[in-house]
Scaffold this motif. Structure first.
Motif, PDB file in Angstrom:
ATOM      1  N   LYS A  53      27.086   3.302  -1.054  1.00 24.92           N
ATOM      2  CA  LYS A  53      26.384   4.516  -0.649  1.00 24.92           C
ATOM      3  C   LYS A  53      25.238   4.184   0.299  1.00 24.92           C
ATOM      4  CE  LYS A  53      23.939   8.559  -2.463  1.00 24.92           C
ATOM      5  NZ  LYS A  53      23.459   9.262  -3.686  1.00 24.92           N
ATOM      6  N   SER A  54      24.507   3.122  -0.010  1.00 24.73           N
ATOM      7  CA  SER A  54      23.371   2.721   0.820  1.00 24.73           C
ATOM      8  C   SER A  54      23.846   2.272   2.205  1.00 24.73           C
ATOM      9  CB  SER A  54      22.590   1.589   0.145  1.00 24.73           C
ATOM     10  OG  SER A  54      22.060   2.014  -1.092  1.00 24.73           O
ATOM     11  N   LYS A  55      24.954   1.541   2.244  1.00 20.49           N
ATOM     12  CA  LYS A  55      25.488   1.091   3.532  1.00 20.49           C
ATOM     13  C   LYS A  55      25.942   2.275   4.377  1.00 20.49           C
ATOM     14  CE  LYS A  55      28.288  -1.952   1.631  1.00 20.49           C
ATOM     15  NZ  LYS A  55      29.283  -3.039   1.464  1.00 20.49           N
ATOM     16  N   LYS A  56      26.589   3.244   3.755  1.00 21.18           N
ATOM     17  CA  LYS A  56      27.044   4.425   4.487  1.00 21.18           C
ATOM     18  C   LYS A  56      25.860   5.207   5.041  1.00 21.18           C
ATOM     19  CE  LYS A  56      31.413   5.042   2.014  1.00 21.18           C
ATOM     20  NZ  LYS A  56      32.192   5.907   1.080  1.00 21.18           N
ATOM     21  N   ASN A  57      24.785   5.312   4.261  1.00 22.00           N
ATOM     22  CA  ASN A  57      23.587   6.011   4.727  1.00 22.00           C
ATOM     23  C   ASN A  57      22.926   5.262   5.878  1.00 22.00           C
ATOM     24  OD1 ASN A  57      23.889   8.073   2.856  1.00 22.00           O
ATOM     25  ND2 ASN A  57      22.591   7.083   1.328  1.00 22.00           N
ATOM     26  N   PHE A  58      22.933   3.939   5.808  1.00 21.06           N
ATOM     27  CA  PHE A  58      22.380   3.123   6.887  1.00 21.06           C
ATOM     28  C   PHE A  58      23.160   3.374   8.180  1.00 21.06           C
ATOM     29  CE2 PHE A  58      22.631  -0.577   9.591  1.00 21.06           C
ATOM     30  CZ  PHE A  58      21.313  -1.004   9.698  1.00 21.06           C
ATOM     31  N   ASP A  61      22.383   6.775   9.699  1.00 22.94           N
ATOM     32  CA  ASP A  61      21.097   6.791  10.390  1.00 22.94           C
ATOM     33  C   ASP A  61      21.145   6.014  11.696  1.00 22.94           C
ATOM     34  OD1 ASP A  61      20.022   8.350   8.453  1.00 22.94           O
ATOM     35  OD2 ASP A  61      18.669   6.830   7.616  1.00 22.94           O
ATOM     36  N   LEU A  62      21.884   4.917  11.705  1.00 19.83           N
ATOM     37  CA  LEU A  62      22.001   4.125  12.928  1.00 19.83           C
ATOM     38  C   LEU A  62      22.675   4.946  14.029  1.00 19.83           C
ATOM     39  CD1 LEU A  62      21.550   1.225  14.101  1.00 19.83           C
ATOM     40  CD2 LEU A  62      23.928   0.757  13.493  1.00 19.83           C
ATOM     41  N   LYS A  63      23.702   5.687  13.674  1.00 22.30           N
ATOM     42  CA  LYS A  63      24.410   6.505  14.657  1.00 22.30           C
ATOM     43  C   LYS A  63      23.536   7.636  15.185  1.00 22.30           C
ATOM     44  CE  LYS A  63      29.136   5.643  13.006  1.00 22.30           C
ATOM     45  NZ  LYS A  63      30.347   6.242  12.386  1.00 22.30           N
TER      46      LYS A  63
END
Length: 221
Positions: A53-58, A61-63
């Protein structure tokens, strides 16, 4: 050849604030750069370690970041292109031909710092590099020494670990599972990963099985 370890923190960064925000670990490798009459475009590669979940949120945000013009994702691996003004001294220093990175940059979510391992032919080149990046962020020289070329880390193809194997290995290293005396047990690590002790042990063991042959091939000779 001179080799230096540098601790660096800067707010004008597309990755580090997001690493801290989402509490993930990232390993970064700078790629090539190119420019037009106004902007410098820099390619970067990231390997993410943490909860899904944290990686997907990162990544989300990067996009959304206005300085990021392209993003490609393949599981835990990310390639992106970042746009900065051509006269930005920090990014010009990072892309200097005089400075070479010798390991992936470790982005630590605990203290918000990046840890760089860089090499140069001349000690003065590293000192100049520190001066330039200190104009925008906080740079601390951890160590600097002259080394033979065959002592410098060389990138190798690493075995493909699953996301959970990579996360288990990262937690084991971060909390001292491999230290003597051991600072944490599998029960605690399993709780941090929100899985059972047995499941954590299995993920860690499979990661070790994949990594040990590579280590033996490169170092046990």
């Amino acid at each position: 050849m001179w080799l230096a370890k540098i601790k660096y923190h800067h707010t004008d960064c597309v990755t580090m604030p997001k690493v801290v925000k989402h509490k993930i670990t990232a390993y970064a490798t700078p790629g090539n750069s190119y420019s037009d009459h106004k902007f410098r475009y820099s390619t970067g590669f990231l390997m993410l370690v943490g909860e899904e979940k944290s990686k997907k949120n990162f990544i989300r945000d990067l996009k959304k970041d206005k300085k990021v013009v392209k993003v490609e994702v393949n599981h835990d691996l990310i390639m992106f292109v970042e746009k900065n003004l051509l006269n930005n001294p920090e990014y010009a220093a990072f892309r200097s031909f005089e400075i070479m990175t010798t390991k992936p940059v470790y982005c630590n979510p605990e203290d918000g710092y990046e840890y760089w391992n860089v090499a140069a032919w001349d000690k003065k080149q590293i000192q100049h590099f520190l001066k330039e990046i200190s104009k925008i962020g906080k740079a601390q020289l951890i160590s600097i020494q002259k080394m033979k070329l065959n002592d410098i880390y060389h990138f190798h193809l690493s075995p493909r670990l699953t996301s959970k194997q990579r996360q288990a290995l990262d937690l084991a290293l971060k909390f001292g599972y491999y230290q003597i005396p051991r600072k944490v047990e599998l029960d605690e690590l399993g709780k941090r990963m929100k899985i059972s002790r047995q499941a954590f042990s299995e993920h860690l063991r499979k990661a070790e099985v994949k990594l040990l042959p590579m280590l033996a091939e490169n170092f046990v000779k």
